[in-house]
Scaffold this motif. Sequence first.
Motif, PDB file in Angstrom:
ATOM      1  N   ASN A 423       1.081  -1.422   0.050  1.00  0.00           N
ATOM      2  CA  ASN A 423       0.477   0.019   0.546  1.00  0.00           C
ATOM      3  C   ASN A 423       0.954   1.825  -0.114  1.00  0.00           C
ATOM      4  N   GLN A 429      -2.932  -1.132  -4.634  1.00  0.00           N
ATOM      5  CA  GLN A 429      -3.852  -1.221  -3.970  1.00  0.00           C
ATOM      6  C   GLN A 429      -3.718  -2.565  -3.066  1.00  0.00           C
ATOM      7  N   CYS A 430      -3.421  -3.112  -1.279  1.00  0.00           N
ATOM      8  CA  CYS A 430      -3.639  -4.633  -1.252  1.00  0.00           C
ATOM      9  C   CYS A 430      -4.999  -4.433  -0.078  1.00  0.00           C
ATOM     10  N   ASN A 431      -5.774  -4.979  -0.357  1.00  0.00           N
ATOM     11  CA  ASN A 431      -6.949  -4.739   1.080  1.00  0.00           C
ATOM     12  C   ASN A 431      -6.021  -5.315   2.505  1.00  0.00           C
TER      13      ASN A 431
END
Length: 521
Positions: A423, A429-431
């Motif tokens: 991130n 974008q990484c949850n």
Amino acid sequence: MSSMKMMISRAAASRLLTGATRPADSAERGVTLHRNSFVSVRKMSKALTIDNINPNILKLEYAVRGPLVIRATEIMKELEKGAQKPFKKVIRANIGDAHAMGQKPITFIRQVLACVSLPELIDKGDFPEDVKQRARDLLDACGGGSVGSYSASHGIELIRRHVAEYIARRDGHPCDWNNVCLSSGASTSIKSVLQLFCNDLGGKTSGVMVPIPQYPLYSASLAEYGLQLVSYYLDEASNWGLSVDELERARGAALTAANVRALVVINPGNPTGQVLTRDNIESIIKFAHKHGLFLFADEVYQDNVYAQGSKFYSFKKVMTEMGAPYDELELASFMSVSKGYMGECGLRGGWVELVNVAPDVQANLYKCISAMLCPSVLGQAAVDCVAKPPAPGEPSHALWLREKTAVLDSLKQRAQMIADTFNQMEGFQCNIVQGAMYAFPKITLPPKAIEAANKEGKLPDVFYASRLLEETGISIVPGSGFGQYPGTYHFRTTILPQEPLLREMLDSFKTFHANFSKEFA
């Protein structure tokens, strides 16, 4: 034919095939060879060719061990032979193989396996008494007192009973051991149950709903069996949540071509790392009941829950507590010793619990399984150690609990580290990784990189992963191997490298991505 005539014939034939043209010698009277003589040798055609093998096999793809992984193995061999690369080793972040990434085995499991493999260690070895007693119990349950004997096709009864006790403790509800079937890892039992759907009804193929992104075992098995993949998308914006509206959309869109008969749910998620809430599970159960679907609950990561506020609930527990009519839903729930805190991938131990399956269907499933004789008995022994770990007060309990806690705490830290690092990188974008063993970050690729990928005939995420492998030695799996929403690009990486190696991997990743972005800016 006399031995002399046989000798003459063979000698003559030999010269015909090798092109020899000299006249026959005295030992070969009756055989005359002319200078222009020849023999036409018909080349035997192959019984199996790429044009006549099962077409379903041609459709089958399994990205976790696909072309990039093959290339990673080639690079490892090149390094061993002294090839000069911009890196010293390959980091296998493509597959959930904990021990290959440095995780240490759980002592209790390995001590029991040692004793059942070499029973003389029970008396001679310096092992705790509960290890020795477990080994004796397991050997008593084996034919001839040896793990080298076949077991019942659906597993050793003692171990099936222990699995049922594990499930009852986990859920707070009874489990009938007769509904537990042991298998060579969860994959084998998943495929065995999927085979039950291999028939067309009313001229339509049977369809199975599978999450996208998904674990490629499902798409590969459906292709192999000629079943219809019915894709439903997880909601990345809601941390890979599962929407009933999306389930309805996917099912409705598939009905013209398929009889939608089953629903697969992976919880905690692979490759996405989400953990379903209880409310979400209840809504899924209501959907499955509404449409008469058989539910596949892939729950092999049930021990792998890290995020604050996240908790694993089994589908069986939730539907049982929902009561009628939902507690009548047909369910197959899968578990494995390959994941969790154990990571014993190579032992191939797992199980399926069948709930509300018609008795004659279950009997035929067991009949089908019997054709494979039995799962690995050593794998079954590992299952027993997981289903019935050392109890408080037993000699092995303190060490077992300490090792288990250390593994899961380390995985929790690595899950946080990997999400935070991605991130911080431009275009990523990484949850949050709530559970399981993977991150599935989304990456925005520059238009010029997409153009370059097209020129090489590669998908953009494959192009990125290929460059990463060749320049850093980091092996990941492109998101296209799992499925992804159209127009988005992802990749799956495990969180399994031990912390020093994971830091090294993430530092290399950051450097590569900065250079890649600059090159294609």
